[in-house]
Design an enzyme around this catalytic site. Sequence first.
Site, PDB file in Angstrom:
ATOM      1  CG  PHE A 148      39.676  35.591  -9.644  1.00 18.56           C
ATOM      2  CD1 PHE A 148      39.025  35.194 -10.803  1.00 18.56           C
ATOM      3  CD2 PHE A 148      39.797  34.655  -8.620  1.00 18.56           C
ATOM      4  CE1 PHE A 148      38.505  33.911 -10.941  1.00 18.56           C
ATOM      5  CE2 PHE A 148      39.288  33.377  -8.744  1.00 18.56           C
ATOM      6  CZ  PHE A 148      38.646  33.006  -9.908  1.00 18.56           C
ATOM      7  CB  CYS A 280      30.437  33.133  -4.532  1.00 19.52           C
ATOM      8  SG  CYS A 280      29.294  34.478  -4.706  1.00 19.52           S
TER       9      CYS A 280
HETATM   10  P1  NAD Z   1      40.953  34.913  -2.470  1.00 16.75           P
HETATM   11  O1  NAD Z   1      40.465  34.674  -1.096  1.00 16.75           O
HETATM   12  O2  NAD Z   1      42.154  34.180  -2.936  1.00 16.75           O
HETATM   13  O3  NAD Z   1      41.300  36.471  -2.665  1.00 16.75           O
HETATM   14  C1  NAD Z   1      40.395  37.488  -2.324  1.00 16.75           C
HETATM   15  C2  NAD Z   1      41.169  38.734  -1.924  1.00 16.75           C
HETATM   16  O4  NAD Z   1      41.954  38.448  -0.772  1.00 16.75           O
HETATM   17  C3  NAD Z   1      42.133  39.219  -2.987  1.00 16.75           C
HETATM   18  O5  NAD Z   1      42.072  40.629  -3.041  1.00 16.75           O
HETATM   19  C4  NAD Z   1      43.499  38.743  -2.500  1.00 16.75           C
HETATM   20  O6  NAD Z   1      44.543  39.611  -2.864  1.00 16.75           O
HETATM   21  C5  NAD Z   1      43.327  38.724  -0.996  1.00 16.75           C
HETATM   22  N1  NAD Z   1      44.110  37.665  -0.351  1.00 16.75           N
HETATM   23  C6  NAD Z   1      44.357  36.423  -0.842  1.00 16.75           C
HETATM   24  N2  NAD Z   1      45.082  35.704   0.047  1.00 16.75           N
HETATM   25  C7  NAD Z   1      45.290  36.510   1.117  1.00 16.75           C
HETATM   26  C8  NAD Z   1      45.971  36.335   2.356  1.00 16.75           C
HETATM   27  N3  NAD Z   1      46.570  35.188   2.661  1.00 16.75           N
HETATM   28  N4  NAD Z   1      45.982  37.363   3.227  1.00 16.75           N
HETATM   29  C9  NAD Z   1      45.373  38.522   2.930  1.00 16.75           C
HETATM   30  N5  NAD Z   1      44.723  38.742   1.769  1.00 16.75           N
HETATM   31  C10 NAD Z   1      44.664  37.754   0.863  1.00 16.75           C
HETATM   32  O7  NAD Z   1      39.714  34.666  -3.445  1.00 16.75           O
HETATM   33  P2  NAD Z   1      39.702  34.623  -5.031  1.00 16.75           P
HETATM   34  O8  NAD Z   1      40.377  33.357  -5.482  1.00 16.75           O
HETATM   35  O9  NAD Z   1      40.147  35.909  -5.596  1.00 16.75           O
HETATM   36  O10 NAD Z   1      38.132  34.524  -5.320  1.00 16.75           O
HETATM   37  C11 NAD Z   1      37.432  33.307  -5.345  1.00 16.75           C
HETATM   38  C12 NAD Z   1      36.786  33.008  -4.019  1.00 16.75           C
HETATM   39  O11 NAD Z   1      35.918  34.083  -3.656  1.00 16.75           O
HETATM   40  C13 NAD Z   1      35.891  31.782  -4.054  1.00 16.75           C
HETATM   41  O12 NAD Z   1      36.061  31.061  -2.859  1.00 16.75           O
HETATM   42  C14 NAD Z   1      34.484  32.355  -4.145  1.00 16.75           C
HETATM   43  O13 NAD Z   1      33.462  31.523  -3.641  1.00 16.75           O
HETATM   44  C15 NAD Z   1      34.633  33.570  -3.303  1.00 16.75           C
HETATM   45  N6  NAD Z   1      33.607  34.559  -3.612  1.00 16.75           N
HETATM   46  C16 NAD Z   1      32.618  34.733  -2.698  1.00 16.75           C
HETATM   47  C17 NAD Z   1      31.607  35.628  -2.971  1.00 16.75           C
HETATM   48  C18 NAD Z   1      30.506  35.840  -1.981  1.00 16.75           C
HETATM   49  O14 NAD Z   1      29.764  36.785  -2.154  1.00 16.75           O
HETATM   50  N7  NAD Z   1      30.362  35.033  -0.944  1.00 16.75           N
HETATM   51  C19 NAD Z   1      31.600  36.347  -4.176  1.00 16.75           C
HETATM   52  C20 NAD Z   1      32.642  36.144  -5.076  1.00 16.75           C
HETATM   53  C21 NAD Z   1      33.646  35.243  -4.778  1.00 16.75           C
END
Ligand code: NAD
Length: 496
Positions: A148, A280
């Site tokens: 998100f 992140c």
């Molecule tokens: P999230 O892991 O909750 O969701 C990411 C994606 O995965 C979404 O599209 C969601 O629909 C999907 N998803 C969520 N739970 C799932 C499941 N159980 N099974 C399959 N798919 C699932 O992450 P978020 O809350 O949207 O984003 C924040 C996180 O992303 C933070 O931990 C942040 O550090 C990380 N992030 C990392 C980077 C990087 O480059 N390393 C960049 C941006 C964000």
Amino acid sequence: MKVVGHFINGETCIPEGRLQDVFNPSTGQAEKQVLLASEFTVKDAITVAQSAFSAWRNTPVNKRAQVMFRFKALLEEHADTIIELIGQEHGKIAHDAAGELQRGIENVEYACGAPQLLKGEHSKNVGPGIDAWSEFQPLGVVAGITPFNFPAMVPLWMFPLAIACGNTFILKPSERAPSCAIYLASLLKQAGLPDGVFNVVNGDKVAVDTLLCDERINAVSFVGSTPVAEYIYATANQNGKRCQALGGAKNHAIVMPDADVDNAVNQLLGAAFGSSGERCMALSVVVAVGDKIADQLVDKLQTAMLDLKVGAFDNPENDFGPLISKAHQNKVEGHITHAGQQGAAIVVDGRGTSVADHEQGFYVGATLIDRVTPDMDSYKEEIFGPVLQVLRVESMQAAMALINAHEYGNGTCIFTRDGEAARYFSDHIEVGMVGINVPLPVPVAYHSFGGWKRSLFGDLHAYGPDGVRFYTKRKTITQRWPSSGVREGVSFSFPS
Ligand code: NAD
């Protein structure tokens, strides 16, 4: 209420299906709903993308690049709409959303160089009359699953390059910020992309699992939290797919005794609290080397934080906005409470922050916590909120040992005037992206982005040169044209 659907085969579609509320975090109100794709819808999108692959793969690479040039121009022309969509669903203030978009556009610019990037390697006369070359062919249908917190930039890390390399693409954005991706898809169509090459399915785990299990998906790029990244990587691998899964972070800044404290304070404020710490690459931990600099830092940070403005996304005077959801607001406040209970000193407390006329918004004010220790939960876990924690150590070695022992290894930074110390730090620290007096060392589009340890599962980093390798497979061709009358005899030994 407006329903955000999918974008498949060049058009938006809103079939019957499960719906989920999409909140405006600045007001705390559900203002839209998003469709959660069924397995059937995702498979339909894969079929469409697969049908589009052959023609797109055979489209000359300069023609594919020309679509990206037009896409870049459209992104710039319609920047205000994208910034507004990001603000409505994420809560990011316009100046911050504009920065996100700009970093995304730079990835489109990189993809415009596809003719150069895909030129391959050639060796003449590797044997008598034999030439050899390597070329980089597209994989087929590939998928991206995004978080998100960067509704425009993270998708733009992925699909422009994948498409320019000749793949077709299915994007599954975060269901909490689903509109931006649909709008990007409409701009790409305007740029001249053939229908079916880029598709967006909104949804949740059902959509993700369908992408992970369908054998027609060749590769998956994921960005999100570490537990989900680990699951995605394992499942994609079990199903024989190439996968890069970028996860969470806990980014430390070391402040050395010789650092310019005022500069460090200014840099830390933006890097810790910008975007409410929902980055992140946010710097969420300061490791101060020596009590003297720690006291100065805490004192100056505390004073500077009085001037920070938190509020709704549509007021450009604000420094940062709300968190993404009520649940996340509660989680961040819980971490602050817990740190206090475990013995840390809460110097500036952002719990209970209320913004006039937006009392239901998901706000947490900038928070500073001193005397944090490595055993505290608030130190071990990613908070992903506007919370800066201070640890005090006696030496640079002790600071580096802390960073190297942490499960995450996304970004880090050292503030110092000592070049020798900085060089030692960058050489030995177990982190993928390192800043020397640069608090957010997000690589530019022509390098690649990725952390180490549990911040990235997979071998290749996102975008840039690693992105080209991720979205292509190497084929090496060895060629000889025997001249008439010259034929070799039979040989049973390995050619040397
Ligand atoms: P999230 O892991 O909750 O969701 C990411 C994606 O995965 C979404 O599209 C969601 O629909 C999907 N998803 C969520 N739970 C799932 C499941 N159980 N099974 C399959 N798919 C699932 O992450 P978020 O809350 O949207 O984003 C924040 C996180 O992303 C933070 O931990 C942040 O550090 C990380 N992030 C990392 C980077 C990087 O480059 N390393 C960049 C941006 C964000």
